[in-house]
Design a protein around this motif. Structure first.
Motif, PDB file in Angstrom:
ATOM      1  N   GLU A  36     -30.811  55.673  55.062  1.00  0.00           N
ATOM      2  CA  GLU A  36     -29.575  56.419  54.891  1.00  0.00           C
ATOM      3  C   GLU A  36     -28.777  55.832  53.737  1.00  0.00           C
ATOM      4  O   GLU A  36     -28.846  54.636  53.462  1.00  0.00           O
ATOM      5  CB  GLU A  36     -28.736  56.343  56.158  1.00  0.00           C
ATOM      6  N   ASN A  37     -28.042  56.678  53.087  1.00  0.00           N
ATOM      7  CA  ASN A  37     -27.132  56.202  52.050  1.00  0.00           C
ATOM      8  C   ASN A  37     -25.860  55.706  52.717  1.00  0.00           C
ATOM      9  O   ASN A  37     -25.335  56.352  53.617  1.00  0.00           O
ATOM     10  CB  ASN A  37     -26.792  57.317  51.062  1.00  0.00           C
ATOM     11  N   THR A  38     -25.388  54.546  52.273  1.00  0.00           N
ATOM     12  CA  THR A  38     -24.148  54.002  52.810  1.00  0.00           C
ATOM     13  C   THR A  38     -23.200  53.691  51.659  1.00  0.00           C
ATOM     14  O   THR A  38     -23.627  53.504  50.520  1.00  0.00           O
ATOM     15  CB  THR A  38     -24.404  52.715  53.614  1.00  0.00           C
ATOM     16  N   THR A  39     -21.960  53.618  51.996  1.00  0.00           N
ATOM     17  CA  THR A  39     -20.965  53.282  50.984  1.00  0.00           C
ATOM     18  C   THR A  39     -20.757  51.771  50.976  1.00  0.00           C
ATOM     19  O   THR A  39     -21.131  51.067  51.922  1.00  0.00           O
ATOM     20  CB  THR A  39     -19.624  53.980  51.275  1.00  0.00           C
ATOM     21  N   ASP A  54     -17.955  50.298  51.330  1.00  0.00           N
ATOM     22  CA  ASP A  54     -17.043  49.979  52.431  1.00  0.00           C
ATOM     23  C   ASP A  54     -17.804  49.790  53.740  1.00  0.00           C
ATOM     24  O   ASP A  54     -17.521  48.872  54.515  1.00  0.00           O
ATOM     25  CB  ASP A  54     -15.985  51.075  52.598  1.00  0.00           C
ATOM     26  N   GLU A  55     -18.779  50.665  53.991  1.00  0.00           N
ATOM     27  CA  GLU A  55     -19.583  50.543  55.212  1.00  0.00           C
ATOM     28  C   GLU A  55     -20.394  49.259  55.215  1.00  0.00           C
ATOM     29  O   GLU A  55     -20.497  48.580  56.238  1.00  0.00           O
ATOM     30  CB  GLU A  55     -20.511  51.763  55.352  1.00  0.00           C
ATOM     31  N   LEU A  56     -20.963  48.904  54.074  1.00  0.00           N
ATOM     32  CA  LEU A  56     -21.726  47.660  53.978  1.00  0.00           C
ATOM     33  C   LEU A  56     -20.832  46.445  54.205  1.00  0.00           C
ATOM     34  O   LEU A  56     -21.212  45.499  54.905  1.00  0.00           O
ATOM     35  CB  LEU A  56     -22.416  47.554  52.618  1.00  0.00           C
ATOM     36  N   LYS A  67     -18.116  46.331  55.998  1.00  0.00           N
ATOM     37  CA  LYS A  67     -17.790  46.284  57.422  1.00  0.00           C
ATOM     38  C   LYS A  67     -18.948  45.680  58.218  1.00  0.00           C
ATOM     39  O   LYS A  67     -18.741  44.883  59.128  1.00  0.00           O
ATOM     40  CB  LYS A  67     -17.454  47.686  57.941  1.00  0.00           C
ATOM     41  N   LEU A  68     -20.180  46.064  57.877  1.00  0.00           N
ATOM     42  CA  LEU A  68     -21.351  45.492  58.543  1.00  0.00           C
ATOM     43  C   LEU A  68     -21.458  43.999  58.294  1.00  0.00           C
ATOM     44  O   LEU A  68     -21.749  43.219  59.201  1.00  0.00           O
ATOM     45  CB  LEU A  68     -22.634  46.197  58.072  1.00  0.00           C
TER      46      LEU A  68
END
Length: 178
Positions: free
Chosen positions: A159-162, A164-166, A168-169
């Motif tokens: 999946e493509n992630t942003t 910001d999402e990375l 947060k992870l």
């Protein structure tokens, strides 16, 4: 310029060793270069370092090399010395690997004779363990083939992630980010 004579090669090896020692001590490149320079005008000790940086220019009574050229020479020396040390270590590892293989061969012969002659099951197990160890040491085993798969053996979903999402992870999994 021809290959340096034996004395010059020894002096170069000493210079490279000194460069590594200084670098390991945390000395900056320019200080190393000046300490190991051939021309007393730029040498931080005010002496002509044997086979130091810029030795050809010094012998020809030319101006000493620039700071950038001295730094480049010091960096090159340290890289070359480290490459030489890595090559020596690789040779040592190959010798040690051969020695260990010889030891395993001797142990194998003793265990194999006992396993075959006496039909001793413990000796059979020992023989197999020696064979396994020898195969690992010499890289004789085929690498295990691994395959990634998704749920129920299906394909892995990418999946493509942003960013910001990375982030947060990372914040969830890395305690040092707090």
């Amino acid at each position: 310029m021809g290959r340096p004579d034996k004395a010059a090669r020894a002096a170069i090896a000493r210079r490279r060793s000194d460069a590594i020692d200084l670098r390991l001590a945390g000395v900056d490149w320019l200080t190393i270069a000046r300490k190991l320079a051939a021309d007393p005008a730029v040498n931080s000790d005010g002496i002509a370092y044997p086979q130091g940086y810029g030795i050809d220019r010094y012998r020809k009574k030319q101006d000493p090399p620039s700071d950038e050229a001295l730094i480049h020479a010091a960096c090159r020396d340290v890289r070359q010395a480290l490459a030489d040390r890595r090559a020596e270590l690789a040779d040592d590892v190959d010798e040690l690997r051969a020695l260990e293989a010889d030891r395993l061969d001797r142990l194998f012969f003793v265990a194999y004779k006992k396993a075959v002659r006496d039909q001793d099951l413990a000796a059979v197990d020992r023989t197999l363990r020696i064979m396994e160890r020898r195969a690992r040491l010499l890289g004789l085993d085929m690498p295990a083939r691994t395959e990634l798969s998704g749920p129920d053996g299906g394909p892995v979903q990418v999946e493509n992630t942003t960013v910001d999402e990375l982030e947060k992870l990372i914040a969830l999994t890395d305690p040092d980010t707090e």
